[in-house]
Scaffold this active site. Sequence first.
Site, PDB file in Angstrom:
ATOM      1  N   GLN A  90      13.330  -9.172  44.617  1.00  0.00           N
ATOM      2  CA  GLN A  90      11.833  -8.532  44.375  1.00  0.00           C
ATOM      3  C   GLN A  90      11.718  -7.737  43.242  1.00  0.00           C
ATOM      4  O   GLN A  90      10.491  -7.606  42.573  1.00  0.00           O
ATOM      5  CB  GLN A  90      11.627  -7.898  45.896  1.00  0.00           C
TER       6      GLN A  90
ATOM      7  N   GLN B  46      16.010  -4.825  30.157  1.00  0.00           N
ATOM      8  CA  GLN B  46      16.650  -4.258  31.014  1.00  0.00           C
ATOM      9  C   GLN B  46      17.046  -5.465  31.879  1.00  0.00           C
ATOM     10  O   GLN B  46      18.052  -5.655  32.615  1.00  0.00           O
ATOM     11  CB  GLN B  46      15.857  -3.395  31.945  1.00  0.00           C
TER      12      GLN B  46
ATOM     13  N   ILE C  96       0.855  -1.051   0.008  1.00  0.00           N
ATOM     14  CA  ILE C  96      -0.039  -0.057   0.035  1.00  0.00           C
ATOM     15  C   ILE C  96       0.971   1.264  -0.106  1.00  0.00           C
ATOM     16  O   ILE C  96       1.890   1.559   0.929  1.00  0.00           O
ATOM     17  CB  ILE C  96      -1.015  -0.002   1.174  1.00  0.00           C
TER      18      ILE C  96
ATOM     19  N   GLY D 108      20.036  -7.334  31.299  1.00  0.00           N
ATOM     20  CA  GLY D 108      21.194  -6.864  31.259  1.00  0.00           C
ATOM     21  C   GLY D 108      21.909  -6.538  30.064  1.00  0.00           C
ATOM     22  O   GLY D 108      21.373  -6.293  29.091  1.00  0.00           O
ATOM     23  N   GLY D 109      23.561  -6.803  30.219  1.00  0.00           N
ATOM     24  CA  GLY D 109      24.284  -6.496  28.908  1.00  0.00           C
ATOM     25  C   GLY D 109      23.977  -7.363  27.777  1.00  0.00           C
ATOM     26  O   GLY D 109      23.842  -6.853  26.678  1.00  0.00           O
TER      27      GLY D 109
ATOM     28  N   GLN E 135      -9.664  -2.144  10.648  1.00  0.00           N
ATOM     29  CA  GLN E 135      -9.030  -3.579  10.597  1.00  0.00           C
ATOM     30  C   GLN E 135      -7.607  -3.376  10.403  1.00  0.00           C
ATOM     31  O   GLN E 135      -6.899  -4.236  11.016  1.00  0.00           O
ATOM     32  CB  GLN E 135      -9.788  -4.434   9.264  1.00  0.00           C
ATOM     33  N   GLU E 136      -7.140  -2.140   9.583  1.00  0.00           N
ATOM     34  CA  GLU E 136      -5.586  -2.200   9.420  1.00  0.00           C
ATOM     35  C   GLU E 136      -5.036  -1.744  10.995  1.00  0.00           C
ATOM     36  O   GLU E 136      -4.127  -2.318  11.313  1.00  0.00           O
ATOM     37  CB  GLU E 136      -5.511  -0.951   8.548  1.00  0.00           C
TER      38      GLU E 136
HETATM   39  C1  LIG Z   1       8.978   0.361   8.755  1.00  0.00           C
HETATM   40  C2  LIG Z   1       7.956   1.536   8.067  1.00  0.00           C
HETATM   41  C3  LIG Z   1       6.842   0.803   7.196  1.00  0.00           C
HETATM   42  C4  LIG Z   1       5.940   1.497   6.869  1.00  0.00           C
HETATM   43  N1  LIG Z   1       4.938   0.908   5.682  1.00  0.00           N
HETATM   44  C5  LIG Z   1       4.384   1.934   5.195  1.00  0.00           C
HETATM   45  C6  LIG Z   1       3.593   1.449   4.061  1.00  0.00           C
HETATM   46  O1  LIG Z   1       3.325   0.146   3.785  1.00  0.00           O
HETATM   47  N2  LIG Z   1       2.817   2.256   3.364  1.00  0.00           N
HETATM   48  C7  LIG Z   1       2.748   3.488   3.399  1.00  0.00           C
HETATM   49  O2  LIG Z   1       2.161   4.436   2.943  1.00  0.00           O
HETATM   50  N3  LIG Z   1       3.373   4.062   4.629  1.00  0.00           N
HETATM   51  C8  LIG Z   1       4.372   3.296   5.385  1.00  0.00           C
HETATM   52  N4  LIG Z   1       5.036   3.817   6.474  1.00  0.00           N
HETATM   53  C9  LIG Z   1       4.923   5.195   6.677  1.00  0.00           C
HETATM   54  C10 LIG Z   1       4.214   5.433   7.981  1.00  0.00           C
HETATM   55  O3  LIG Z   1       2.829   5.367   8.078  1.00  0.00           O
HETATM   56  C11 LIG Z   1       4.641   6.808   8.506  1.00  0.00           C
HETATM   57  O4  LIG Z   1       5.831   7.038   8.703  1.00  0.00           O
HETATM   58  C12 LIG Z   1       3.822   7.519   9.538  1.00  0.00           C
HETATM   59  O5  LIG Z   1       2.389   7.731   9.265  1.00  0.00           O
HETATM   60  C13 LIG Z   1       4.228   8.711   9.908  1.00  0.00           C
HETATM   61  O6  LIG Z   1       4.501   9.748   8.819  1.00  0.00           O
HETATM   62  P1  LIG Z   1       5.710  10.583   8.593  1.00  0.00           P
HETATM   63  O7  LIG Z   1       6.958   9.564   8.888  1.00  0.00           O
HETATM   64  O8  LIG Z   1       5.744  11.304   7.395  1.00  0.00           O
HETATM   65  O9  LIG Z   1       5.727  11.389   9.977  1.00  0.00           O
HETATM   66  P2  LIG Z   1       5.225  12.872  10.374  1.00  0.00           P
HETATM   67  O10 LIG Z   1       4.046  13.035   9.732  1.00  0.00           O
HETATM   68  O11 LIG Z   1       6.304  13.826   9.542  1.00  0.00           O
HETATM   69  O12 LIG Z   1       5.240  12.938  11.504  1.00  0.00           O
HETATM   70  C14 LIG Z   1       6.476  13.318  12.523  1.00  0.00           C
HETATM   71  C15 LIG Z   1       6.059  13.657  13.962  1.00  0.00           C
HETATM   72  O13 LIG Z   1       4.935  14.748  14.014  1.00  0.00           O
HETATM   73  C16 LIG Z   1       3.865  14.109  14.797  1.00  0.00           C
HETATM   74  N5  LIG Z   1       2.632  14.658  14.161  1.00  0.00           N
HETATM   75  C17 LIG Z   1       2.315  14.983  12.764  1.00  0.00           C
HETATM   76  N6  LIG Z   1       1.159  15.511  12.643  1.00  0.00           N
HETATM   77  C18 LIG Z   1       0.749  15.563  13.982  1.00  0.00           C
HETATM   78  C19 LIG Z   1      -0.482  16.208  14.466  1.00  0.00           C
HETATM   79  N7  LIG Z   1      -1.639  16.354  13.807  1.00  0.00           N
HETATM   80  N8  LIG Z   1      -0.564  16.280  15.916  1.00  0.00           N
HETATM   81  C20 LIG Z   1       0.402  15.809  16.935  1.00  0.00           C
HETATM   82  N9  LIG Z   1       1.774  15.377  16.359  1.00  0.00           N
HETATM   83  C21 LIG Z   1       1.863  15.331  14.766  1.00  0.00           C
HETATM   84  C22 LIG Z   1       3.973  12.515  14.289  1.00  0.00           C
HETATM   85  O14 LIG Z   1       3.093  12.059  15.296  1.00  0.00           O
HETATM   86  C23 LIG Z   1       5.551  12.377  14.444  1.00  0.00           C
HETATM   87  O15 LIG Z   1       5.885  12.228  15.777  1.00  0.00           O
HETATM   88  C24 LIG Z   1       6.139   2.979   7.178  1.00  0.00           C
HETATM   89  C25 LIG Z   1       6.830   3.634   7.947  1.00  0.00           C
HETATM   90  C26 LIG Z   1       7.881   2.668   8.315  1.00  0.00           C
HETATM   91  C27 LIG Z   1       9.090   3.533   9.528  1.00  0.00           C
END
Ligand SMILES: Cc1cc2nc3c(=O)[nH]c(=O)nc-3n(C[C@H](O)[C@H](O)[C@H](O)COP(=O)(O)OP(=O)(O)OC[C@H]3O[C@@H](n4cnc5c(N)ncnc54)[C@H](O)[C@@H]3O)c2cc1C
Length: 378
Positions: A280, A337, A124, A340-341, A242-243
């Site tokens: 503990q 944690q 996707i 440990g190492g 679902q996602e």
């Molecule tokens: C390993 C991996 C697999 C992935 N697989 C897919 C995939 O198959 N298909 C796909 O389309 N995408 C995929 N992604 C992308 C993923 O969905 C996005 O990385 C994620 O939605 C965050 O978007 P961004 O990286 O652009 O971060 P940003 O949107 O730039 O966010 C950066 C920070 O700002 C915060 N932020 C942004 N908007 C707000 C708000 N309105 N309020 C408060 N905080 C906010 C976020 O929470 C985050 O902490 C994948 C990402 C990774 C790392």
Amino acid sequence: MIERSLYDDTHGLFREAVRRFFAAELIPNIPRWEEERQMDKSFWRRCGEQGLLCPDMPEHYGGSGQDFRYNAIVLEETSFTGSSSPTFGVHSDIVAHYTLKYASEAMRRHWLPRMVSGEAIGAICMSEPDGGSDLQRIRTTARREGEHYRINGAKTFITNGIVADVAIVAAKTGGSEGSKSISLFLVETDRPGYTLGRKLEKVGQQSSDVAEIFLQDVMVPVDQLLGAENQGFVYMMQELPQERLSIAVTAQAAAQHAFDITLEYVKQRRAFGKTLLEFQNTRFVMADLKAKLQVGWAHLDACIMALVKRQLTTAEAAAAKLWHTELRCEVADACVQLFGGYGYMNEYEISRLWKDARVQRIYGGTSEIMKELISRGL
Ligand SMILES: Cc1cc2nc3c(=O)[nH]c(=O)nc-3n(C[C@H](O)[C@H](O)[C@H](O)COP(=O)(O)OP(=O)(O)OC[C@H]3O[C@@H](n4cnc5c(N)ncnc54)[C@H](O)[C@@H]3O)c2cc1C
């Protein structure tokens, strides 16, 4: 674990079969797939043969016509192996579902049996270099030209990007900014102009591939538009429960697995003439995690049944994604944690579980976005 009333004996038999299959064909391959940073593509076919892919697809599209509980069993058993390589959630719970609900009948008949058998792997493509959380800002465009759409743009962080045969691509079809101009397309990955960028280097989840995708003048027939033009955002909102729940299921089971292997460790590791479990602090940490896991399973099961009854709301699914992925990280960190190492050594499974956990608070919508969604309904 308290007996889980949502599963009956038939589910138990399916779970046993999945567990046996993973013991024979997944677990022995984990080290190699981690090393090669990709799972064998042939494993998808084996999973298809075993009925593990898209079990909730209707029988006339090759599925076994089950409900989400079967998908959940596959996700749980995957996490119990300690592996993050099979990305069944993306394939079975997202791509197949968009195809079933919004694709033309011809596209369904073409793709769904192949997704069920593992012949075709799904991806996707939503996120772009300029933004993942704020999908309304995507820049990829799809312009109608006669009986085709011409798609141009760039996607990043795409799970299964390297191995996928078919991808759902989000693109702007309208002129306006915002959600009312996004459409979704089912695109074959071998279409001219669809090219792979880098296979991205991740912190964890090494054996699942994540890639950049470039779309340059990709011509897609109009019948590969999913549903209606400019309705993509609405469809995304409908598919999110679902996602998000599938991520929550993976997280809860992975947290349980981290707890289980740590319990074994603290029973045999000795310090100051005692096992770690005799301290503990260790007992209290483990007791605290056990209590949270117990509550987590009860909550997860309620959400799974709500989804099966089509009652799980977007806000409830967001809460599940938020809570279970945060729990997974808390459990993994506490377990490291206690090792440990050794907990920081790559050769110890717990270090991998800790690295694999982190991204779950980011992908599929970050924890902050989940809080936004939950708070909108307050
Ligand atoms: C390993 C991996 C697999 C992935 N697989 C897919 C995939 O198959 N298909 C796909 O389309 N995408 C995929 N992604 C992308 C993923 O969905 C996005 O990385 C994620 O939605 C965050 O978007 P961004 O990286 O652009 O971060 P940003 O949107 O730039 O966010 C950066 C920070 O700002 C915060 N932020 C942004 N908007 C707000 C708000 N309105 N309020 C408060 N905080 C906010 C976020 O929470 C985050 O902490 C994948 C990402 C990774 C790392």
